[in-house]
Design a protein around this motif. Structure first.
Motif, PDB file in Angstrom:
ATOM      1  N   GLU A  16       0.717  -1.403   0.057  1.00 62.34           N
ATOM      2  CA  GLU A  16      -0.064   0.140  -0.482  1.00 62.34           C
ATOM      3  C   GLU A  16       0.797   1.277  -0.003  1.00 62.34           C
ATOM      4  OE1 GLU A  16      -2.503  -0.499   3.543  1.00 62.34           O
ATOM      5  OE2 GLU A  16      -0.806   0.822   5.101  1.00 62.34           O
ATOM      6  N   ARG A  28      -4.514   5.196   3.026  1.00 61.44           N
ATOM      7  CA  ARG A  28      -3.867   4.264   2.624  1.00 61.44           C
ATOM      8  C   ARG A  28      -4.272   3.564   1.741  1.00 61.44           C
ATOM      9  NH1 ARG A  28      -0.820   2.215   6.983  1.00 61.44           N
ATOM     10  NH2 ARG A  28      -1.584   2.641   8.662  1.00 61.44           N
ATOM     11  N   ALA A  30      -3.954   0.341  -1.443  1.00 59.29           N
ATOM     12  CA  ALA A  30      -3.352  -0.909  -1.818  1.00 59.29           C
ATOM     13  C   ALA A  30      -3.041  -0.515  -3.797  1.00 59.29           C
ATOM     14  CB  ALA A  30      -5.080  -1.879  -2.253  1.00 59.29           C
TER      15      ALA A  30
END
Length: 93
Positions: A16, A28, A30
């Protein structure tokens, strides 16, 4: 959200990218989702046709190249055409 984040960290282990914005909010994102949401012309054209870029779950961000108004991400599948504007990243949740 205006401008660049105060900090940007790429975690290969967690797969991430972590953005810390000026208001203290952390985001965050991915690696695989960033690849799916690539803003380059080729990937946008696929999405406009109702298709989605085919992304392997193990795809990784290998490098982040700051571009002033955003960041260019270089992925392990060789894709490196998209520059992600800061505002675009900020709205990805």
């Amino acid at each position: 959200m205006n401008g660049a984040p105060h900090a940007i960290d790429n975690s290969a282990q967690r797969q991430e990218v972590l953005l810390t914005w000026g208001d203290g909010r952390q985001q965050r994102l991915a690696h695989a989702e960033l690849r799916r949401q690539c803003p380059c012309a080729q990937c946008r054209a696929l999405r406009l046709q109702g298709l989605a870029p085919q992304v392997a779950p193990q795809v990784r961000v290998l490098r982040l190249d700051l571009q002033g108004y955003g960041v260019q991400l270089v992925f392990s599948d060789g894709h490196d055409r998209g520059i992600y504007p800061w505002a675009y990243l900020a709205q990805m949740a």
